[in-house]
Each structure stands twice: as structure tokens, then as C-alpha cells.
Design a protein around this motif. Structure first.
Motif, PDB file in Angstrom:
ATOM      1  N   LEU A   1      -4.902   9.033   2.786  1.00 21.35           N
ATOM      2  CA  LEU A   1      -4.277   7.971   1.993  1.00 21.35           C
ATOM      3  C   LEU A   1      -3.509   7.086   2.940  1.00 21.35           C
ATOM      4  O   LEU A   1      -2.760   7.579   3.796  1.00 21.35           O
ATOM      5  CB  LEU A   1      -3.342   8.543   0.931  1.00 21.35           C
ATOM      6  N   ARG A   2      -3.722   5.778   2.817  1.00 15.19           N
ATOM      7  CA  ARG A   2      -2.937   4.838   3.613  1.00 15.19           C
ATOM      8  C   ARG A   2      -2.574   3.643   2.748  1.00 15.19           C
ATOM      9  O   ARG A   2      -3.243   3.346   1.768  1.00 15.19           O
ATOM     10  CB  ARG A   2      -3.671   4.415   4.875  1.00 15.19           C
ATOM     11  N   VAL A   3      -1.514   2.987   3.151  1.00 19.21           N
ATOM     12  CA  VAL A   3      -1.031   1.798   2.451  1.00 19.21           C
ATOM     13  C   VAL A   3      -1.283   0.598   3.353  1.00 19.21           C
ATOM     14  O   VAL A   3      -0.979   0.635   4.546  1.00 19.21           O
ATOM     15  CB  VAL A   3       0.468   1.917   2.115  1.00 19.21           C
ATOM     16  N   THR A   4      -1.838  -0.461   2.781  1.00 18.79           N
ATOM     17  CA  THR A   4      -2.092  -1.686   3.531  1.00 18.79           C
ATOM     18  C   THR A   4      -1.431  -2.863   2.837  1.00 18.79           C
ATOM     19  O   THR A   4      -1.022  -2.776   1.682  1.00 18.79           O
ATOM     20  CB  THR A   4      -3.605  -1.968   3.650  1.00 18.79           C
ATOM     21  N   GLY A   5      -1.336  -3.967   3.552  1.00 20.34           N
ATOM     22  CA  GLY A   5      -0.876  -5.217   2.964  1.00 20.34           C
ATOM     23  C   GLY A   5       0.604  -5.311   2.694  1.00 20.34           C
ATOM     24  O   GLY A   5       1.023  -6.090   1.843  1.00 20.34           O
ATOM     25  N   VAL A   6       1.419  -4.533   3.388  1.00 17.46           N
ATOM     26  CA  VAL A   6       2.873  -4.613   3.186  1.00 17.46           C
ATOM     27  C   VAL A   6       3.362  -5.888   3.858  1.00 17.46           C
ATOM     28  O   VAL A   6       3.499  -5.931   5.083  1.00 17.46           O
ATOM     29  CB  VAL A   6       3.583  -3.366   3.753  1.00 17.46           C
ATOM     30  N   VAL A   7       3.580  -6.932   3.054  1.00 14.85           N
ATOM     31  CA  VAL A   7       3.971  -8.221   3.624  1.00 14.85           C
ATOM     32  C   VAL A   7       5.328  -8.727   3.130  1.00 14.85           C
ATOM     33  O   VAL A   7       5.974  -9.501   3.830  1.00 14.85           O
ATOM     34  CB  VAL A   7       2.889  -9.295   3.364  1.00 14.85           C
ATOM     35  N   ALA A   8       5.759  -8.302   1.954  1.00 11.90           N
ATOM     36  CA  ALA A   8       7.058  -8.768   1.451  1.00 11.90           C
ATOM     37  C   ALA A   8       8.162  -8.231   2.362  1.00 11.90           C
ATOM     38  O   ALA A   8       8.177  -7.036   2.683  1.00 11.90           O
ATOM     39  CB  ALA A   8       7.278  -8.286   0.019  1.00 11.90           C
ATOM     40  N   PRO A   9       9.077  -9.085   2.804  1.00 15.74           N
ATOM     41  CA  PRO A   9      10.116  -8.647   3.744  1.00 15.74           C
ATOM     42  C   PRO A   9      10.917  -7.434   3.267  1.00 15.74           C
ATOM     43  O   PRO A   9      11.186  -6.530   4.059  1.00 15.74           O
ATOM     44  CB  PRO A   9      11.008  -9.885   3.889  1.00 15.74           C
ATOM     45  N   VAL A  10      11.270  -7.381   1.994  1.00 17.16           N
ATOM     46  CA  VAL A  10      12.075  -6.260   1.507  1.00 17.16           C
ATOM     47  C   VAL A  10      11.261  -4.967   1.502  1.00 17.16           C
ATOM     48  O   VAL A  10      11.796  -3.891   1.786  1.00 17.16           O
ATOM     49  CB  VAL A  10      12.687  -6.564   0.119  1.00 17.16           C
TER      50      VAL A  10
ATOM     51  N   LEU B   1       4.492   7.314  -3.093  1.00 18.39           N
ATOM     52  CA  LEU B   1       3.479   7.182  -2.040  1.00 18.39           C
ATOM     53  C   LEU B   1       3.409   8.441  -1.185  1.00 18.39           C
ATOM     54  O   LEU B   1       2.320   8.910  -0.830  1.00 18.39           O
ATOM     55  CB  LEU B   1       3.768   5.958  -1.179  1.00 18.39           C
ATOM     56  N   LEU B   2       4.562   9.002  -0.851  1.00 21.28           N
ATOM     57  CA  LEU B   2       4.577  10.226  -0.050  1.00 21.28           C
ATOM     58  C   LEU B   2       4.017  11.408  -0.831  1.00 21.28           C
ATOM     59  O   LEU B   2       3.306  12.258  -0.282  1.00 21.28           O
ATOM     60  CB  LEU B   2       5.993  10.509   0.448  1.00 21.28           C
ATOM     61  N   TRP B   3       4.306  11.457  -2.129  1.00 19.19           N
ATOM     62  CA  TRP B   3       3.721  12.493  -3.002  1.00 19.19           C
ATOM     63  C   TRP B   3       2.202  12.380  -2.988  1.00 19.19           C
ATOM     64  O   TRP B   3       1.496  13.390  -2.838  1.00 19.19           O
ATOM     65  CB  TRP B   3       4.269  12.335  -4.426  1.00 19.19           C
ATOM     66  N   ALA B   4       1.692  11.161  -3.123  1.00 19.13           N
ATOM     67  CA  ALA B   4       0.244  10.945  -3.151  1.00 19.13           C
ATOM     68  C   ALA B   4      -0.377  11.298  -1.807  1.00 19.13           C
ATOM     69  O   ALA B   4      -1.466  11.884  -1.747  1.00 19.13           O
ATOM     70  CB  ALA B   4      -0.066   9.502  -3.520  1.00 19.13           C
ATOM     71  N   ARG B   5       0.294  10.960  -0.724  1.00 21.12           N
ATOM     72  CA  ARG B   5      -0.211  11.303   0.606  1.00 21.12           C
ATOM     73  C   ARG B   5      -0.337  12.804   0.768  1.00 21.12           C
ATOM     74  O   ARG B   5      -1.340  13.320   1.268  1.00 21.12           O
ATOM     75  CB  ARG B   5       0.697  10.742   1.686  1.00 21.12           C
TER      76      ARG B   5
END
Length: 110
Positions: free
Chosen positions: A81-90, A67-71
Motif C-alpha cells: 500500500l502506498r499513498v501518492t499525490g500528496v500536494v496540499a501543503p498542510v 492509512l497506517l492501519w491499512a498499510r
């Protein structure tokens, strides 16, 4: 189920926006599939790439690196570039510990 089968991606274009939908587990065995999808999104020439992690149940540091490479590649090309929907606790914990929200955007739905 083989590890490579545990990650699914789809790249969807909507005008000047590309959404990379990711589901399953992101780890060192599946990260090549994520990188491939991210590279395809970046190659589209879109000014905005959104990575939907709403269906990701696990992500390790190799996924964070991808993700950081893509950013970085997006910024070099004048895109965001942004990431959305991070819902899983881990996954949320990984984002918290590595302070990824500051770099990749808030945990919100796409």
C-alpha cells in the motif's frame, strides 16, 4: 455542507492493482468513509493498493492512523500500500512531521 459530505472516495480496480481515489478533507468525522474505502480495496485481494491523495486538501492524525492501519493490513495479507499525490501543503506537512513518506511512499502523482 455537513462534514461527512466533505470527503469522497472511489475504489477502482485495474487488474492486480486497486486505486483508492480520495478527495476532500480527512478528519475524525470523515475518516470512517476513508477506512471503509481502504477496507474494500484490501478485501479485493489485490497485491497493490495505491491511495491517491491528489485531491485531499486536509488530513489530520485520524487520517494518518487510517492509512497506517491499512498499510499494516496490506502487509499482513502480502500486499503493498502506498499513498501518492500528496500536494496540499498542510497534508504534506503532516506526512513530513509524522515521517509517513518513509512508510507510505513518496509524494508523487498516481
Amino acid at each position: 455542507m455537513a462534514a461527512a459530505d466533505e470527503l469522497h472516495t472511489a475504489v477502482l480496480s485495474f487488474g492486480d492493482r486497486v486505486i483508492v481515489s480520495v478527495s476532500g478533507e480527512v478528519d475524525f468525522t470523515t475518516v470512517p468513509r476513508l477506512r471503509s474505502a481502504l477496507a474494500a480495496a484490501l478485501a479485493s485481494g489485490s497485491r497493490s493498493v495505491v491511495v491517491d491523495f491528489g485531491a485531499v486538501g486536509f488530513c489530520d492524525c485520524s487520517g494518518a492512523r487510517a492509512l497506517l492501519w491499512a498499510r499494516q493490513r496490506a502487509e499482513e495479507g502480502g500486499a503493498s500500500l502506498r499513498v501518492t499525490g500528496v500536494v496540499a501543503p498542510v497534508v504534506a506537512r503532516l506526512f513530513e512531521v509524522l515521517e509517513l513518506e518513509q512508510l507510505l511512499g513518496p509524494r508523487q502523482s498516481c
